[in-house]
Design a protein around this motif. Sequence first.
Motif, PDB file in Angstrom:
ATOM      1  N   THR A   1       0.848  -1.188   0.000  1.00 13.22           N
ATOM      2  CA  THR A   1       0.000   0.000   0.000  1.00 13.22           C
ATOM      3  C   THR A   1       0.883   1.236   0.000  1.00 13.22           C
ATOM      4  O   THR A   1       1.822   1.340   0.774  1.00 13.22           O
ATOM      5  CB  THR A   1      -0.912   0.000   1.241  1.00 13.22           C
ATOM      6  N   VAL A   2       0.581   2.138  -0.900  1.00 14.14           N
ATOM      7  CA  VAL A   2       1.360   3.365  -1.007  1.00 14.14           C
ATOM      8  C   VAL A   2       0.666   4.453  -0.186  1.00 14.14           C
ATOM      9  O   VAL A   2      -0.561   4.543  -0.170  1.00 14.14           O
ATOM     10  CB  VAL A   2       1.484   3.789  -2.488  1.00 14.14           C
ATOM     11  N   ASP A   3       1.482   5.249   0.476  1.00 14.95           N
ATOM     12  CA  ASP A   3       0.946   6.318   1.312  1.00 14.95           C
ATOM     13  C   ASP A   3       0.393   7.446   0.442  1.00 14.95           C
ATOM     14  O   ASP A   3       1.064   7.932  -0.470  1.00 14.95           O
ATOM     15  CB  ASP A   3       2.104   6.848   2.179  1.00 14.95           C
ATOM     16  N   MET A   4      -0.830   7.854   0.746  1.00 14.57           N
ATOM     17  CA  MET A   4      -1.462   8.974   0.041  1.00 14.57           C
ATOM     18  C   MET A   4      -0.565  10.216   0.077  1.00 14.57           C
ATOM     19  O   MET A   4      -0.579  11.032  -0.846  1.00 14.57           O
ATOM     20  CB  MET A   4      -2.797   9.257   0.736  1.00 14.57           C
ATOM     21  N   ALA A   5       0.225  10.329   1.147  1.00 22.34           N
ATOM     22  CA  ALA A   5       1.104  11.500   1.287  1.00 22.34           C
ATOM     23  C   ALA A   5       2.106  11.590   0.130  1.00 22.34           C
ATOM     24  O   ALA A   5       2.518  12.685  -0.246  1.00 22.34           O
ATOM     25  CB  ALA A   5       1.846  11.449   2.621  1.00 22.34           C
ATOM     26  N   LEU A   6       2.476  10.445  -0.457  1.00 19.37           N
ATOM     27  CA  LEU A   6       3.419  10.476  -1.584  1.00 19.37           C
ATOM     28  C   LEU A   6       2.761  11.086  -2.823  1.00 19.37           C
ATOM     29  O   LEU A   6       3.360  11.896  -3.526  1.00 19.37           O
ATOM     30  CB  LEU A   6       3.941   9.067  -1.894  1.00 19.37           C
ATOM     31  N   LEU A   7       1.506  10.708  -3.060  1.00 24.62           N
ATOM     32  CA  LEU A   7       0.782  11.265  -4.200  1.00 24.62           C
ATOM     33  C   LEU A   7       0.662  12.785  -4.036  1.00 24.62           C
ATOM     34  O   LEU A   7       0.886  13.554  -4.979  1.00 24.62           O
ATOM     35  CB  LEU A   7      -0.613  10.621  -4.291  1.00 24.62           C
TER      36      LEU A   7
END
Length: 562
Positions: free
Chosen positions: A323-329
Amino acid sequence: MANKETTSTQNFIRNIITEDIKNNKNEGRVITRFPPEPNGYLHIGHAKSICLNFGLAEEFGGRCHLRFDDTNPVKEEEEYVKSIKEDVRWLGYDWGEHLYFASDYFEKLYEFAVKLVKDGKAYVDSLTADEIREYRGTLTEPGKESPYRNRSIEENLDLLQRMRAGEFPDGTHVLRAKIDMKSGNLNMRDPVMYRIKHASHHRTGDKWCIYPTYDFAHGQSDSIEGITHSICTLEFEDHRPLYDWFLEQLKIHHPQQIEFARLNLSYTVMSKRKLLELVQQGYVAGWDDPRMPTISGLRRRGFTPESIRDFCERIGVAKKDSTVDMALLEHCLREDLNKRAQRVMAVLRWLRVVIVNYPEGEVEEMEAVNNPEDPGMGKRKVPFSRVLYIEQDDFREDPPKKFFRLAPGREVRLRYAYYITCVDVKKNEQGDVVELHCTYDPKTKGGWSPDGRKVKGTLHWVSASHALEAEVRLYDRLFAKPDPGEDRDADFKTFLNPNSLEILTNCMLEPGLAKAEVGNRYQFERQGYFCVDPDSSDKKLIFSRTVPLRDTWAKIEKAQKG
Ligand code: ATP
Ligand code: MG
């Protein structure tokens, strides 16, 4: 190109293709495809697949097809086809003349099916759907052969033709591949190839009443188009032996299937079924609600295609789900907008300030920088006058330590204007602060003092008589829980963030924004990035908050490097 090394993550598919080209496999051709089912709007997970397929084709001088996998007449609609095309184009990709529909291959697929029947590799089964499930067995138990499995080729051909001719109602017969009911791989236990469905298809109308399953249509469609690298998500790994089997039996072009991990993003859901539920049940305003992880939602929220492509490159491609952190987007977006968004001043929750020693009726045009990151974006004039608005948060009657903004007796800088000092605080009957009286120092024009006097706070402001009124919509994460889909027994909707939208009316903006157009993006100084929402009209300007300025990802990156 800023440090490509650190921004581009490894991509094992790129390595496979490089190797294939070296070995002159497929005469060095690279043909990929993006194969959406038109049963909903695209989301950020699809963007990963789009960037991968179109990106690799571009990189290796090949091409990428856009193919609609429209084999299920019940859930598919023209509206979705339209939105998918729009989204792929918006992301910056072009399929040229290579637009295809699996439904265009219905006749060809049927021919393939007939061939398999003639070769004794497929049969018409007349068990019910429940019986088929029962006979299928489980992961630990082998399946059982259907009593119809050994029908003669003639009988199978006859039944298949009559299925096609519409002689039978839904659910009475199916066409199945004849493989192995004892296979350890459930996909190989005589999978269904065709079902009877008396339903109109959005493109073929009532021409067909039998439809191929995804498993039968997908690999053959890739083959018909001459796809060289058929890139798909991990859940199809177990289907690969089946796809290989069909291609081998039919002796047709054999694309190479490569699986990668799908993108999961925190604080949101990505399944089209769940997104559809949010839309249909009114939890959001539509597929393009700015809180949705859909491409149209992100677009309306103010995301740029560049930031999404950058995000997809950074997350890389792996074989293992994560799962990728929304903060990266959000970080990718801030980086992009920081370079290109014009700065403006906007007061969201205002407090009136009267500059008591500033002449009544006088207006000065202050010079403001449009983007300190890009001098080429120039400067603009912002009117200054005796009555201003500042942010309520920028004043404290009783300031705590480290509060460097305005307070009684304190001097601060108004950005691009003057130093001001608070000399009086006006309150209403309830004791709320309703107005501040300040003095300004005329020698500090431009926001700096010739005597070297320093102030710690710099505030943004808007001249009251010039201010442009607007509505501002503050969006937050759609879900309050990092993984709302995690608990399979709970309804994911119970984890919706009740505060994901706050609407502020009566916000005060610098007047130059009167010419802002739908989709234009700005940085409201000290607050974040905002863009003009399509709900705006001549009478009412509406902004959506894209992201606040605070960047948690930048901090994480910094900590990791330091
Ligand atoms: P969903 O599960 O959201 O309904 P789907 O896989 O059924 O999505 P399709 O229209 O079949 O949706 O997807 C088209 C392409 O996009 C497929 O090749 C699929 O592998 C890819 N894709 C879908 N979701 C993701 C994701 N989260 N990450 C990466 N690729 C994805
Ligand atoms: Mg799918």
